[in-house]
Design an enzyme around this catalytic site. Sequence first.
Site, PDB file in Angstrom:
ATOM      1  N   ARG A   1      -9.452   9.929  -8.361  1.00  0.00           N
ATOM      2  CA  ARG A   1      -8.511  10.667  -7.510  1.00  0.00           C
ATOM      3  C   ARG A   1      -7.694   9.668  -6.716  1.00  0.00           C
ATOM      4  O   ARG A   1      -7.928   9.434  -5.541  1.00  0.00           O
ATOM      5  CB  ARG A   1      -9.262  11.613  -6.563  1.00  0.00           C
ATOM      6  CG  ARG A   1      -8.352  12.591  -5.821  1.00  0.00           C
ATOM      7  CD  ARG A   1      -9.070  13.196  -4.633  1.00  0.00           C
ATOM      8  NE  ARG A   1      -9.399  12.197  -3.625  1.00  0.00           N
ATOM      9  CZ  ARG A   1      -8.561  11.770  -2.679  1.00  0.00           C
ATOM     10  NH1 ARG A   1      -7.319  12.226  -2.626  1.00  0.00           N
ATOM     11  NH2 ARG A   1      -8.955  10.878  -1.787  1.00  0.00           N
TER      12      ARG A   1
ATOM     13  N   GLU B   1     -13.657   4.409  -2.239  1.00  0.00           N
ATOM     14  CA  GLU B   1     -12.229   4.716  -2.145  1.00  0.00           C
ATOM     15  C   GLU B   1     -11.778   5.577  -3.315  1.00  0.00           C
ATOM     16  O   GLU B   1     -12.003   5.237  -4.476  1.00  0.00           O
ATOM     17  CB  GLU B   1     -11.415   3.407  -2.114  1.00  0.00           C
ATOM     18  CG  GLU B   1      -9.961   3.594  -1.810  1.00  0.00           C
ATOM     19  CD  GLU B   1      -9.713   4.009  -0.362  1.00  0.00           C
ATOM     20  OE1 GLU B   1      -8.767   4.793  -0.141  1.00  0.00           O
ATOM     21  OE2 GLU B   1     -10.459   3.561   0.528  1.00  0.00           O
ATOM     22  N   ASP B   2     -11.146   6.694  -3.018  1.00  0.00           N
ATOM     23  CA  ASP B   2     -10.490   7.557  -4.010  1.00  0.00           C
ATOM     24  C   ASP B   2     -11.444   8.026  -5.111  1.00  0.00           C
ATOM     25  O   ASP B   2     -11.097   7.997  -6.301  1.00  0.00           O
ATOM     26  CB  ASP B   2      -9.266   6.851  -4.607  1.00  0.00           C
ATOM     27  CG  ASP B   2      -8.109   6.804  -3.620  1.00  0.00           C
ATOM     28  OD1 ASP B   2      -8.231   7.419  -2.546  1.00  0.00           O
ATOM     29  OD2 ASP B   2      -7.093   6.162  -3.904  1.00  0.00           O
TER      30      ASP B   2
ATOM     31  N   TYR C   1       0.854  -1.191   0.000  1.00  0.00           N
ATOM     32  CA  TYR C   1       0.000   0.000   0.000  1.00  0.00           C
ATOM     33  C   TYR C   1       0.884   1.233   0.000  1.00  0.00           C
ATOM     34  O   TYR C   1       1.955   1.229  -0.579  1.00  0.00           O
ATOM     35  CB  TYR C   1      -0.990  -0.041   1.175  1.00  0.00           C
ATOM     36  CG  TYR C   1      -2.191   0.821   0.870  1.00  0.00           C
ATOM     37  CD1 TYR C   1      -3.012   0.505  -0.204  1.00  0.00           C
ATOM     38  CD2 TYR C   1      -2.466   1.968   1.583  1.00  0.00           C
ATOM     39  CE1 TYR C   1      -4.090   1.312  -0.540  1.00  0.00           C
ATOM     40  CE2 TYR C   1      -3.537   2.770   1.260  1.00  0.00           C
ATOM     41  CZ  TYR C   1      -4.347   2.441   0.190  1.00  0.00           C
ATOM     42  OH  TYR C   1      -5.404   3.234  -0.153  1.00  0.00           O
TER      43      TYR C   1
ATOM     44  N   ASP D   1     -13.762   5.907   2.866  1.00  0.00           N
ATOM     45  CA  ASP D   1     -12.536   5.859   3.656  1.00  0.00           C
ATOM     46  C   ASP D   1     -11.797   7.190   3.629  1.00  0.00           C
ATOM     47  O   ASP D   1     -11.175   7.579   4.618  1.00  0.00           O
ATOM     48  CB  ASP D   1     -11.635   4.737   3.145  1.00  0.00           C
ATOM     49  CG  ASP D   1     -10.459   4.490   4.069  1.00  0.00           C
ATOM     50  OD1 ASP D   1     -10.670   4.404   5.285  1.00  0.00           O
ATOM     51  OD2 ASP D   1      -9.318   4.399   3.567  1.00  0.00           O
ATOM     52  N   ASP D   2     -11.838   7.901   2.503  1.00  0.00           N
ATOM     53  CA  ASP D   2     -11.124   9.174   2.405  1.00  0.00           C
ATOM     54  C   ASP D   2     -11.760  10.232   3.294  1.00  0.00           C
ATOM     55  O   ASP D   2     -11.064  11.113   3.809  1.00  0.00           O
ATOM     56  CB  ASP D   2     -11.116   9.661   0.954  1.00  0.00           C
ATOM     57  CG  ASP D   2     -10.526   8.627   0.021  1.00  0.00           C
ATOM     58  OD1 ASP D   2      -9.357   8.280   0.199  1.00  0.00           O
ATOM     59  OD2 ASP D   2     -11.244   8.145  -0.878  1.00  0.00           O
TER      60      ASP D   2
ATOM     61  N   LYS E   1      -6.077  -2.339  -0.426  1.00  0.00           N
ATOM     62  CA  LYS E   1      -6.916  -2.146   0.755  1.00  0.00           C
ATOM     63  C   LYS E   1      -7.466  -3.471   1.268  1.00  0.00           C
ATOM     64  O   LYS E   1      -7.494  -3.735   2.483  1.00  0.00           O
ATOM     65  CB  LYS E   1      -8.081  -1.209   0.411  1.00  0.00           C
ATOM     66  CG  LYS E   1      -7.707   0.252   0.249  1.00  0.00           C
ATOM     67  CD  LYS E   1      -7.615   0.956   1.593  1.00  0.00           C
ATOM     68  CE  LYS E   1      -7.405   2.449   1.404  1.00  0.00           C
ATOM     69  NZ  LYS E   1      -7.325   3.183   2.672  1.00  0.00           N
TER      70      LYS E   1
ATOM     71  N   ASN F   1      -0.583  11.619   0.529  1.00  0.00           N
ATOM     72  CA  ASN F   1       0.132  10.472  -0.018  1.00  0.00           C
ATOM     73  C   ASN F   1       0.304  10.640  -1.525  1.00  0.00           C
ATOM     74  O   ASN F   1      -0.504  11.312  -2.159  1.00  0.00           O
ATOM     75  CB  ASN F   1      -0.658   9.176   0.245  1.00  0.00           C
ATOM     76  CG  ASN F   1      -0.555   8.731   1.690  1.00  0.00           C
ATOM     77  OD1 ASN F   1       0.525   8.607   2.220  1.00  0.00           O
ATOM     78  ND2 ASN F   1      -1.696   8.504   2.320  1.00  0.00           N
TER      79      ASN F   1
END
Length: 669
Positions: free
Chosen positions: A260, A349-350, A207, A372-373, A278, A516
């Site tokens: 993203r 996610e993203d 990750y 999660d973000d 993940k 990140n």
Amino acid sequence: MISQLRSGGMNTVFQRVVSLAARNTRGRLTNPNIAISASNATAAFSSSTSSTSSIRYYITTSRNRTFSSSSSSSITSDKDANFDSSSQLQDQLIENISTEGEWAYCSRQFMAPLQVPVRGSDILNNPLYNKGTAFKSGERDRLRFRGLLPPRRTNMRVQKDRILHAIRSEDSDIRKNIILEDLHDRNETLYHRILVDHMEEMAPLIYTPTVGQACKEYGIRFRRPRGMYFTEDDRGHMAAMVYNWPHKDVHVICVTDGSRILGLGDLGANGMGIPIGKLSLYCAAGGIAPHRVLPVVIDAGTDNEELLQDDFYLGVQKKRLRGAEYYQLVDEFMQAVRHRWPNVLVQFEDFSSDKAQILLNHYRYDHLCFNDDIQGTGATTLAGVLGALRARGDNVNDLGKQRIVIAGAGSAGIGVAQVLMQAMIEQGRTPQEARDCFYVVDASGLLGVGDHDKLSREQRDFMRKEDGGMPLDQVVKKYQPTMLLGMTGVGGLFKEEIIRDMATNCEKPIIFPLSNPTIKAECTAEQAFEWTNGKCIFASGSPFAPVSMNSKTFYPTQCNNMYIFPGLGLGATLSGAKCVSDKMLYVAAEALANFVSEKELQEGKVFPPLSKIRDVSRSVAVAVIEQAIKEGQASKLNGDKIHDLEAFVHKKMYDPVYVPLVEKREISI
């Protein structure tokens, strides 16, 4: 759980308990009459020098017996008479574990076998079943692939050492990632065993930060399909498509649209590396079995011109869908997966900031889902902030007394602000008092009332009446924050002047550059400690090495969502929750913050070491389940009947070990 013999080297004393068939590969008890605990089962080498040395396992069993009240007078005498013989039998059940031959370092205690619907080479080609060279001779015969493997029969210990040797021989992190993912594609049990036993070393490889490069190179090094893809061409077919996935009992789906990816922007279908990474952490850190997770990409196209022209790009080479077309695509996917797996947890996610909050608001109360973000990052940051307050000597309930500058008004930055604000309200602050603690800055400066029409509903909660548009450095100079959190994806944004101003106005400033991968971090650990003369409390989104300065060593810790989402997902799915509530996120953050020891806080660490991640996940899961029970959401559990919730969660956690395989056959007479 079936406990795997572990080794950290040739002379390691194995400390884990070998289970008697008590559980199957899904982590569930199959024989409740047999109990083994660390207190009555110990392992030690009987000889560390002899070539025929062995490991001895002391195992006791207990069986439930029922007696009528009329026979109670004879029970005591029966116990006394049988005690000696029972002890003698117990001594005979001590198992000597050989260190040679095909059973070296392996227990022969009974394990419930796993029935598999395939045989022969099909088993060797299935990563869920394949053990590689660790198949015993009996399995090679009964499963019909004798001769299809090299003749030497090894074990997981040898296999693990071989993979670790290959990884540690490489200098490149992306090469190490490739070695691990190749293993993932052929032997999931061994892959997850290595992650569990070496989490601190392996997490950065599967990750952040390495996964960013892996995503960018996804098309060029594609080897084996993993997960599912949904596109505009699949509209009207998704209800049937989901049945193409071979596993009936999916607990967690991690889905991205690739718009993203970390701080790298729009990577389209190349973003599949994120759900894969993940879910590997869900399995290894959260104890959810690999056949119960599903990585997904909703491929709505890409606006990345480089990918649109790339001959090796594997996604839809069209501009991204927008508006109704996009949301209808996502909605059909959500309805389809919920129809096949009604209790599945969907982790967003993203997704790009302009869509992430909209999707979360629409689905969070009707589906078991979370972003999660937004929520995961918020809960993890809250835990780090609570730990930082403890490290600074403040009361954790003084969160509402802090002045918090958040650089970044996207989904992550606003998500963190929302979770911190809810925590302040939980601690007794009014909503307005909580909002007044925040100064949220984006590329245009401090969010102000003059930006009202440009901002989302969530962003408007954090508008300031004064100084709208003020740049970050001026905000820090004027408002003298006690905390500076970065979620911009702009590497080096926290300049020396900004950090020094914080250190001037705050005895122990809390500085969290959370973007990140590493190159996108707002500042490095070395810069933060140097510019504050070692006074700051630091955590980052990507890992940084310890910093030595003025004869002292500082230990930066990683504010990584993996401390929260595996345990959150485990607790939500075990309890049968219908939604992920704000209070669940709060108690998850509290459980994580409380896991940090005083010694770790004195060293400047605000998160526990990753080597404890499974214990952290268990604690988070317990807190989430307890909250689900309080909210009346625990549809799968009855709180009154579970006396030891931690033990219950522990039993349900997947542990990657080899179990006997037998071919599933239909017998007719």
